[in-house]
Motif scaffolding. Sequence first.
Motif, PDB file in Angstrom:
ATOM      1  N   VAL A 273       0.858  -1.183   0.000  1.00  0.00           N
ATOM      2  CA  VAL A 273       0.000   0.000   0.000  1.00  0.00           C
ATOM      3  C   VAL A 273       0.894   1.233   0.000  1.00  0.00           C
ATOM      4  CG1 VAL A 273      -1.796   1.275   1.221  1.00  0.00           C
ATOM      5  CG2 VAL A 273      -1.812  -1.237   1.242  1.00  0.00           C
ATOM      6  N   PHE A 274       0.664   2.146  -0.935  1.00  0.00           N
ATOM      7  CA  PHE A 274       1.500   3.320  -1.084  1.00  0.00           C
ATOM      8  C   PHE A 274       0.798   4.573  -0.553  1.00  0.00           C
ATOM      9  CE2 PHE A 274       2.780   0.337  -4.370  1.00  0.00           C
ATOM     10  CZ  PHE A 274       4.160   0.335  -4.254  1.00  0.00           C
ATOM     11  N   THR A 275       1.602   5.563  -0.223  1.00  0.00           N
ATOM     12  CA  THR A 275       1.040   6.845   0.177  1.00  0.00           C
ATOM     13  C   THR A 275       0.392   7.509  -1.032  1.00  0.00           C
ATOM     14  OG1 THR A 275       3.115   7.994  -0.279  1.00  0.00           O
ATOM     15  CG2 THR A 275       2.809   7.111   1.953  1.00  0.00           C
ATOM     16  N   GLN A 276      -0.395   8.528  -0.782  1.00  0.00           N
ATOM     17  CA  GLN A 276      -1.124   9.193  -1.866  1.00  0.00           C
ATOM     18  C   GLN A 276      -0.174   9.796  -2.888  1.00  0.00           C
ATOM     19  OE1 GLN A 276      -3.804  12.230  -0.513  1.00  0.00           O
ATOM     20  NE2 GLN A 276      -4.828  12.433  -2.477  1.00  0.00           N
ATOM     21  N   GLU A 277       0.940  10.375  -2.415  1.00  0.00           N
ATOM     22  CA  GLU A 277       1.904  10.977  -3.335  1.00  0.00           C
ATOM     23  C   GLU A 277       2.521   9.932  -4.255  1.00  0.00           C
ATOM     24  OE1 GLU A 277       6.067  13.578  -3.215  1.00  0.00           O
ATOM     25  OE2 GLU A 277       5.241  12.688  -1.382  1.00  0.00           O
ATOM     26  N   ARG A 278       2.918   8.805  -3.689  1.00  0.00           N
ATOM     27  CA  ARG A 278       3.527   7.755  -4.504  1.00  0.00           C
ATOM     28  C   ARG A 278       2.501   7.098  -5.408  1.00  0.00           C
ATOM     29  NH1 ARG A 278       8.266   4.748  -1.048  1.00  0.00           N
ATOM     30  NH2 ARG A 278       9.036   6.580   0.041  1.00  0.00           N
ATOM     31  N   ALA A 313      16.916  13.111  -7.268  1.00  0.00           N
ATOM     32  CA  ALA A 313      17.450  14.331  -6.679  1.00  0.00           C
ATOM     33  C   ALA A 313      16.614  15.561  -7.028  1.00  0.00           C
ATOM     34  CB  ALA A 313      18.898  14.535  -7.146  1.00  0.00           C
ATOM     35  N   ASN A 314      15.916  15.529  -8.183  1.00  0.00           N
ATOM     36  CA  ASN A 314      15.099  16.675  -8.584  1.00  0.00           C
ATOM     37  C   ASN A 314      13.701  16.654  -7.973  1.00  0.00           C
ATOM     38  OD1 ASN A 314      13.908  14.589  -9.995  1.00  0.00           O
ATOM     39  ND2 ASN A 314      14.392  15.390 -12.031  1.00  0.00           N
ATOM     40  N   GLY A 315      13.438  15.701  -7.088  1.00  0.00           N
ATOM     41  CA  GLY A 315      12.150  15.636  -6.416  1.00  0.00           C
ATOM     42  C   GLY A 315      11.127  14.760  -7.099  1.00  0.00           C
ATOM     43  N   LYS A 316      11.404  14.317  -8.334  1.00  0.00           N
ATOM     44  CA  LYS A 316      10.482  13.451  -9.054  1.00  0.00           C
ATOM     45  C   LYS A 316      10.705  12.000  -8.634  1.00  0.00           C
ATOM     46  CE  LYS A 316      10.119  16.487 -13.097  1.00  0.00           C
ATOM     47  NZ  LYS A 316      10.267  16.577 -14.570  1.00  0.00           N
ATOM     48  N   TRP A 317       9.776  11.146  -9.079  1.00  0.00           N
ATOM     49  CA  TRP A 317       9.827   9.735  -8.686  1.00  0.00           C
ATOM     50  C   TRP A 317      10.309   8.859  -9.833  1.00  0.00           C
ATOM     51  CZ3 TRP A 317       9.238   8.228  -3.749  1.00  0.00           C
ATOM     52  CH2 TRP A 317       8.596   9.103  -2.868  1.00  0.00           C
TER      53      TRP A 317
END
Length: 335
Positions: A273-278, A313-317
């Motif tokens: 189960v992932f967080t909403q952001e992920r 590093a740039n904040g993206k996934w």
Amino acid sequence: MIVGSTTASDSSRKARKTYLRMVQSIQLMDFVPKMARVDNPIIGFSEENARCLHHPYDDTLFVSIQVGDYNTHRVLVDNGSSTDILYYPAFQQMRIEREQLVSTNAPLVGFGGMKVYSLGAVTLPVTVGDYPQQITKDVTFLVVNCSSTYSAILGRPTLNSWKAVTLTYHLIIKFPTEYGVGETMNIEKQRAVVEHVEGLEEILLDNSRPKRTTRNDTLASPPIHQALMTFLRENQDVFAWSHKDMPGIDHSVMVHKLNVSPSFPPIRQKKRVFTQERDKAIVKEVRKLQEVEFLREVYYPDWLANVVMVKKANGKWRMCVDFMDLNKTKLDEAD
């Protein structure tokens, strides 16, 4: 000598008792366990390795390494430290936000017995050695706000993960790589503690498309630099600027295949189960790959391999797939 840990749980009484039982059980064993065979290059030292040194001396072993996008100097190599440390001034020069620090209440105990609490832990990619005999691995540093002549300390966790061999007589570290034995020496120069990695510049390949850029080495001579820029611009059609530019790759050129024995069915992993952001990042990435037909929807009632989300590093996934359990049954049977 520095004793500490990157996690609070490792400093608990229960963890210490567990570790003590493990050490005692090893000491009572009357046989030497068989070690797995390791195919690594032989690491040796010779007087040639000490050619830049003037003996006798009692200098400490400190080196320069690349931490993230920064060349970091005066990094102490300390076999007596049970943790890796990044001092706060160097942390600040790397322009890392304090919010990226992971809280930990594990104290550090120095030679004098004084306890020091870190500001938190941060995991950064560290590159050591000269190409191609170099390695890059993530290192978890404890950030400490106290005065020091060094910018960081490399302790046993990192030295062991590198399979590194240190020799104070030669003031050198050697470690195995895919392309032979790599090394880094203690050669001190007057320079800043932390400096940004330079040598690349952004090149615009098409004036009508400002997003189509690449990077070129600025250290090359002007004729070579200009010839390379001209070559890149003339051949910009070979670049893939988006997923849509890669409609398909002929299998004779490249193919990715999972080497799984058909006699051993894959293991069904427990669904995560992932967080909403992920979760949003996963949906966005999957839709993008489906639109260009990189993926297609299938149903495997007896198999599940979870995705793994890694923050860049740039904040993206970055979305990866966990295939660790594909051959688990086969390995269990072999045991």
